[in-house]
Design a protein around this motif. Structure first.
Motif, mmCIF file in Angstrom:
data_model
loop_
_atom_site.group_PDB
_atom_site.id
_atom_site.type_symbol
_atom_site.label_atom_id
_atom_site.label_comp_id
_atom_site.label_asym_id
_atom_site.label_seq_id
_atom_site.Cartn_x
_atom_site.Cartn_y
_atom_site.Cartn_z
ATOM 1 N N ILE A 1 0.860 -1.197 0.000
ATOM 2 C CA ILE A 1 0.000 0.000 0.000
ATOM 3 C C ILE A 1 0.892 1.242 0.000
ATOM 4 O O ILE A 1 0.664 2.185 -0.765
ATOM 5 N N ASP A 2 1.925 1.224 0.823
ATOM 6 C CA ASP A 2 2.840 2.380 0.870
ATOM 7 C C ASP A 2 3.555 2.580 -0.470
ATOM 8 O O ASP A 2 3.680 3.705 -0.952
ATOM 9 N N ASN B 1 2.505 1.881 -3.295
ATOM 10 C CA ASN B 1 1.549 2.342 -4.321
ATOM 11 C C ASN B 1 0.742 3.541 -3.838
ATOM 12 O O ASN B 1 -0.380 3.769 -4.305
ATOM 13 N N HIS B 2 1.322 4.276 -2.915
ATOM 14 C CA HIS B 2 0.619 5.377 -2.261
ATOM 15 C C HIS B 2 0.011 6.367 -3.261
ATOM 16 O O HIS B 2 -1.157 6.737 -3.172
ATOM 17 N N GLU B 3 0.791 6.768 -4.245
ATOM 18 C CA GLU B 3 0.313 7.789 -5.171
ATOM 19 C C GLU B 3 -0.805 7.248 -6.066
ATOM 20 O O GLU B 3 -1.842 7.897 -6.260
ATOM 21 N N SER C 1 -3.923 6.892 -3.973
ATOM 22 C CA SER C 1 -4.488 8.200 -3.621
ATOM 23 C C SER C 1 -5.269 8.771 -4.806
ATOM 24 O O SER C 1 -6.367 9.311 -4.643
ATOM 25 N N ARG D 1 -3.983 11.565 -0.080
ATOM 26 C CA ARG D 1 -2.542 11.326 0.143
ATOM 27 C C ARG D 1 -2.178 11.414 1.614
ATOM 28 O O ARG D 1 -1.355 10.660 2.110
ATOM 29 N N ILE E 1 -4.933 7.000 2.541
ATOM 30 C CA ILE E 1 -4.044 5.892 2.168
ATOM 31 C C ILE E 1 -3.033 5.586 3.285
ATOM 32 O O ILE E 1 -2.853 4.412 3.641
ATOM 33 N N PRO E 2 -2.409 6.602 3.900
ATOM 34 C CA PRO E 2 -1.515 6.267 5.028
ATOM 35 C C PRO E 2 -2.252 5.540 6.159
ATOM 36 O O PRO E 2 -1.724 4.618 6.769
ATOM 37 N N SER F 1 -2.683 1.780 5.273
ATOM 38 C CA SER F 1 -1.537 0.896 5.515
ATOM 39 C C SER F 1 -1.270 0.775 7.005
ATOM 40 O O SER F 1 -0.900 -0.287 7.495
#
Ligand code: NDP
Length: 480
Positions: free
Chosen positions: A76-77, A79-81, A84, A99, A103-104, A107
């Motif tokens: 997940i981290d 593929n953060h962008e 988001s 962002r 998403i943070p 994860s």
């Protein structure tokens, strides 16, 4: 056009019926992907896969379960962008919010529960020389997880992660309005090597797919987050089957501002707690109560700040608010604005749809709206609206504001702004809410209990409580 697929038994599959629904980008009002219109047959297949996977997953050593879940968190981290952007497109929320928060926090949900299970202990009670009791916690089986559209991946993972960590297998349904990040998560789970059948994600409509989860005899436990009316329906189906239920429901949260507060902080945080995610966070403070001696000053400063908020393309850095999630939802909020006027409310700012030119012209944009002059008992102040609309009401005493704050059928969260420690303690004890934030808002510590009271829900979620929810407790008594 991209077709979203179900994730069943480790594979991405089309719905049995072959039927799909349109998925809208609310910022443009256009269809941009298709979502499976699944039904009870797909749920049956998902439950079979989850049942088959349960014996092995529930006995998989904690360290291994933890490792796999940490791998999902890592992906997940990484593929953060991408996630988001997908969250913002599906939901209409500003990209910068997805962002920074959605998403943070998704994860960290995986990370928290993946590591929490490594540190679990259990109680033991010795009865002198007679017996020793200890509490055993075991996973329950196939857990049903149903989540809403407002914080799609964040709330979806908040259920799935503790269920999996505790050793259950899962059949989950994200909101049909915002399916994209759950679909992307299924791809990440495959990449992480999650064994087949451990997590199954079935997309589709609430009354079909959600209902099939509620009534399935092989799903003994359900964790639901969504509206109170849906929660009632799920409880009516599941309670006679004696399913274990956690219901996280609606809110109508008070934000109480005393004259002794730090004015600037209360002001700027109240703008956020009113309009973050277009007011579509269950924890937003939609009723602002202000001590009369600072009412005029606060009202004028608040309205001025709100007027300056920029509503626009969720992808633009400059946008404070994006689009609301759907056309029907926009119409619902506009109806409430009309109702507030009929009930005697005065619109200080906002109060209308925002129509822009170009590619955003069909998007669902609303001006952030502030209304004063309403009775605390009127419908606008009692019913959950779940959009960019807040009301301002003056008060004179603690007693009076408590009566108003506690007057709704809801009890999810409350915010207090004061520098008086004794008052903080008095008020937080008397406010009927599951979370009270003092001089802050939306601060999250995953170890703490989370959930509402009254019609805002039953069955606590949050860190240790969530792990306990997803297990069965047994007392083992050994004669000494
Ligand atoms: P809904 O209750 O409409 O939907 C929530 C989920 O339930 C969706 O996946 C929905 O599917 C599904 N669903 C709908 N009907 C049924 C049914 N008969 N049986 C089983 N599942 C069903 O809520 P919203 O998605 O509109 O979300 C907004 C609500 O969620 C607000 O009331 C908000 O306060 C609440 N909420 C509460 C939170 C909390 O922590 N207490 C946090 C966030 C939101 P579909 O989308 O296909 O209809």
């Amino acid at each position: 056009m991209e077709k979203i697929l179900n994730y069943i038994n480790g594979e991405l599959v089309a719905p049995e019926s072959g039927e799909y629904l349109d998925n809208y980008d609310p910022s443009r009002g256009t269809v941009y992907s298709q979502i499976p219109d699944s039904d009870a047959n797909d749920i049956d297949m998902a439950v079979s896969a989850a049942k088959e996977a349960f014996p092995l997953w529930s006995k998989t050593p904690r360290e291994e379960r933890s490792r796999l879940m940490l791998k999902v968190a890592e992906l997940i981290d990484e593929n953060h962008e991408m996630l988001s952007r997908a969250e913002s497109k599906d939901n209409g929320k500003p990209l910068k919010l997805a962002r920074r928060v959605d998403i943070p926090r998704a994860s960290s949900n995986f990370r928290f529960f993946a590591t929490a299970i490594l540190h679990e202990s259990t109680e033991a009670h010795r009865m002198d020389e007679t017996a020793m009791n200890y509490t055993e916690r075991t996973p329950i089986g196939v857990a049903g997880c149903i989540s809403p559209w407002n914080l799609p991946l964040y709330l979806f993972t908040w259920k799935i992660a503790p269920a999996l960590a505790a050793g259950n297998t899962v059949v989950a349904k994200p909101s049909e309005v915002t399916p994209m990040t759950a679909f992307l998560l299924s791809k990440l789970c495959i990449e992480a090597g999650l064994p087949k059948g451990v997590l199954n994600i079935v997309h589709g409509l609430g009354p079909k797919v959600g209902q099939a989860i509620s009534e399935h005899p092989d799903i003994p436990i359900i964790s639901f987050t969504g509206g109170t009316a849906t929660g009632k329906r799920i409880a009516a189906t599941a309670a006679p089957m004696f399913k274990k239920l956690s219901l996280e429901l609606g809110g109508k949260n008070p934000n109480i501002i005393f004259a002794d507060c730090d004015f600037d902080k209360a002001l700027s945080t109240s703008v956020q707690s009113s309009f973050a995610n277009q007011g579509q966070i269950c924890l937003c403070g939609s009723r602002i109560f202000i001590e009369r001696s600072i009412y005029d000053k606060f009202r004028d400063a608040f309205a001025e700040k709100v007027q300056k908020l920029k509503v626009g393309d969720p992808l633009a850095e400059s946008s404070h608010l994006g689009a609301v999630v759907s056309k029907p939802h926009m119409e619902k909020v506009l109806d409430y604005i009309d109702l507030a006027k009929k009930e005697g409310g005065v619109v200080l700012t906002g109060g209308q749809q925002i129509v822009t030119a170009g590619e955003l012209s069909k998007g669902y944009y609303l001006a952030p709206t502030v209304i004063e002059g309403l009775d605390y008992n009127c419908r606008t102040n009692q019913e959950e609206i779940f959009g960019p609309l807040v009301t301002l009401t003056p008060f004179d005493t603690e007693e009076e504001v408590l009566t108003m704050a506690n007057s709704t059928p809801y009890g999810l969260s409350a915010t207090l702004w004061t520098n008086d420690l004794n008052r903080t303690q008095r008020m937080s004890t008397s406010i009927k809410a599951g979370v009270v934030w003092v001089n802050c808002w939306l601060v999250r510590d995953l170890r703490t209990p989370f959930g509402g009271v009254k019609q805002s829900g039953v069955g606590r979620e949050g860190g240790w409580d969530a792990l306990q929810f997803f297990t069965e407790k047994k007392n083992v008594c050994i004669k000494l």
